[in-house]
Design an enzyme around this catalytic site. Structure first.
Site, PDB file in Angstrom:
ATOM      1  N   ILE A 159       0.840  -1.204   0.000  1.00 53.78           N
ATOM      2  CA  ILE A 159       0.000   0.000   0.000  1.00 53.78           C
ATOM      3  C   ILE A 159       0.873   1.251   0.000  1.00 53.78           C
ATOM      4  O   ILE A 159       1.747   1.413   0.861  1.00 53.78           O
ATOM      5  CB  ILE A 159      -0.921   0.013   1.238  1.00 53.78           C
ATOM      6  CG1 ILE A 159      -1.793  -1.241   1.248  1.00 53.78           C
ATOM      7  CG2 ILE A 159      -1.793   1.259   1.244  1.00 53.78           C
ATOM      8  CD1 ILE A 159      -2.564  -1.434   2.533  1.00 53.78           C
ATOM      9  N   GLY A 189       8.414   4.885   2.989  1.00 51.75           N
ATOM     10  CA  GLY A 189       7.395   4.759   4.034  1.00 51.75           C
ATOM     11  C   GLY A 189       6.039   4.305   3.545  1.00 51.75           C
ATOM     12  O   GLY A 189       5.453   4.930   2.679  1.00 51.75           O
ATOM     13  N   SER A 190       5.533   3.216   4.078  1.00 52.90           N
ATOM     14  CA  SER A 190       4.211   2.753   3.667  1.00 52.90           C
ATOM     15  C   SER A 190       3.771   1.596   4.546  1.00 52.90           C
ATOM     16  O   SER A 190       4.170   1.513   5.701  1.00 52.90           O
ATOM     17  CB  SER A 190       4.214   2.351   2.189  1.00 52.90           C
ATOM     18  OG  SER A 190       2.901   2.285   1.703  1.00 52.90           O
ATOM     19  N   ARG A 191       2.994   0.680   3.959  1.00 49.83           N
ATOM     20  CA  ARG A 191       2.363  -0.367   4.758  1.00 49.83           C
ATOM     21  C   ARG A 191       2.121  -1.605   3.901  1.00 49.83           C
ATOM     22  O   ARG A 191       1.903  -1.510   2.691  1.00 49.83           O
ATOM     23  CB  ARG A 191       1.047   0.186   5.301  1.00 49.83           C
ATOM     24  CG  ARG A 191       0.046  -0.793   5.827  1.00 49.83           C
ATOM     25  CD  ARG A 191      -1.161  -0.023   6.303  1.00 49.83           C
ATOM     26  NE  ARG A 191      -2.300  -0.900   6.547  1.00 49.83           N
ATOM     27  CZ  ARG A 191      -3.475  -0.466   6.981  1.00 49.83           C
ATOM     28  NH1 ARG A 191      -3.667   0.817   7.210  1.00 49.83           N
ATOM     29  NH2 ARG A 191      -4.462  -1.310   7.178  1.00 49.83           N
TER      30      ARG A 191
END
Length: 222
Positions: A159, A189-191
């Site tokens: 994501i 940076g993320s998920r």
């Protein structure tokens, strides 16, 4: 120990280094008093090292019990652990484990299980903060469906976030999935969400730290 840089970061680091050299040389030549260029160079050096840290590409070996193991795909913090309905691919209730990566984490993504890649699909979307729950279904994302060796289907979703707007997915349908191999990369940076069968035994809780390719987060039922 030599730091290995991920291929996704090589060009970015070279361009950034060139830009910073030009800016810092200009600062030393034209800005007075000299303490200002010193401070500026120190800040630039720290920033560059942070970016280098972000693009580290560690080679990891899983030493745990591989039988029916589900391993964290990324370094980060568990931010969600709940039963949800997955509407896009599985279309059934599953258990979701979400791990959020900060800019200080390694951003390479590993396969969560051994098995076979069944499907890879890209979804266009928004760029909300990846920490938000609705980011799973509203943000730009890439979905990888894997059939584990015991026959169960595991869904992994990369994501994008407010800063991370570049998702790279190496997995291709028909390829072998191995928990020690990189399946992708997310920049800045993320998920990552992992969707498990409801009867999977989950070992982590919200707030736990995970290591991609190393931390066992769940085990599938036989």
């Amino acid at each position: 120990m030599r730091v290995k840089i991920h291929r996704e970061g090589t060009n970015i680091l070279l361009v950034l280094l060139l830009i910073m050299v030009v800016i810092n040389l200009s600062a030393w030549m034209f800005i007075r008093p000299s303490v200002i260029p010193v401070i500026f160079s120190a800040i630039s050096g720290v920033f560059y090292l942070l970016v280098v840290n972000f693009f580290r590409s560690p080679r990891r070996t899983f030493t745990g019990d591989r039988e029916r193991a589900v391993v964290s795909s990324v370094d980060g913090t568990v931010v969600a652990l709940e039963e949800v309905f997955e509407p896009e691919v599985l279309r059934r209730k599953v258990r979701m484990v979400s791990v959020f990566m900060s800019v200080f984490n390694v951003h390479a993504n590993w396969f969560p299980v051994d098995g076979e890649v069944l499907l890879v699909r890209h979804h266009s979307g928004r760029f909300l903060s990846a920490y938000l729950p609705k980011a799973s279904i509203e943000n730009e994302r890439s979905t990888v469906l894997i059939r584990a060796e015991n026959g169960q289907e595991i869904l992994m979703r990369q994501i994008a976030g407010a800063v991370a707007r570049r998702i790279v997915t190496y997995a291709r349908p028909g390829e072998e999935a191995n928990i020690e191999d990189h399946m992708g990369f997310i920049k800045f940076g993320s998920r990552v969400d992992i969707y498990l069968p409801l009867d999977a035994e989950v070992y982590v809780k919200i707030g736990d730290k995970t290591i991609g390719g190393v931390s066992t987060i769940a085990r599938l039922k036989s």
